[in-house]
Scaffold this motif. Sequence first.
Motif, PDB file in Angstrom:
ATOM      1  N   VAL A  62     -10.725   2.574   1.247  1.00 50.06           N
ATOM      2  CA  VAL A  62      -9.599   2.885   0.357  1.00 50.06           C
ATOM      3  C   VAL A  62      -9.774   4.285  -0.226  1.00 50.06           C
ATOM      4  N   LEU A  66      -7.657   3.543  -5.309  1.00 58.05           N
ATOM      5  CA  LEU A  66      -7.754   2.097  -5.124  1.00 58.05           C
ATOM      6  C   LEU A  66      -9.185   1.580  -5.262  1.00 58.05           C
ATOM      7  N   PRO A  93      -9.507  -4.071  -1.754  1.00 54.84           N
ATOM      8  CA  PRO A  93      -9.894  -4.250  -0.347  1.00 54.84           C
ATOM      9  C   PRO A  93     -10.334  -5.677  -0.019  1.00 54.84           C
ATOM     10  N   GLU A 129      -7.950   1.386   7.022  1.00 54.61           N
ATOM     11  CA  GLU A 129      -7.859   1.987   5.682  1.00 54.61           C
ATOM     12  C   GLU A 129      -6.613   1.461   4.978  1.00 54.61           C
TER      13      GLU A 129
END
Length: 199
Positions: A62, A66, A93, A129
């Motif tokens: 990330v 994030l 994530p 990602e």
Amino acid sequence: MKKFAPLLLAAPLAAMLSGCISFGGKPPKTPFLSLQAAEQIKPGDVQTAASGTTVTVLFPTVPHELATVRVPVHQGENAVAYVKDAQWVEAPPRLFARLVGDTISARTGRPVLSYRQSQIDPGAVLSGELRRFGVDADTNQAVVVFDALLVQGDDATKFQKRRFEARAPLAEVKPELVAAALNTAANQVAVEVADWVGK
């Protein structure tokens, strides 16, 4: 009486220190936010797989915005703020990877493994990602953008990469509404990823 003196002194000292010491941060004003897969395997279902047919879902990388439990809000091209009083129960994530894994397993019937479980037989490996996972203030939408990388089998030189994006309308930037909209967008991405992986 002497051997009880330390105990008598300890009680007032503990009471004094309790006002100075705090374990953990203050809880948020609203409940912690989470994600829920719209499609999941049923309790009691047993999944079996031949070698190489499993799927390993890794936590996506990330961007810095994030790498937190807060929810970013994009304003214009270069400004990022965070939703007031909104906090995920764990890092995005992890939440996203679990939702994608549950969806893949439910839609394809292929067992989905964690990284540790995959040491025996990783099968296909899904990574990538998570580029956007927050609010677009200019359009009043929750946005999820995932650049997926799929490696089929043991040959890491053969892979596929694909971008998935989903948006969900957002009436107001409030924690519970943001969580619901992001859950909708994340599930849409997860369904598209599952159908892609299942081919």
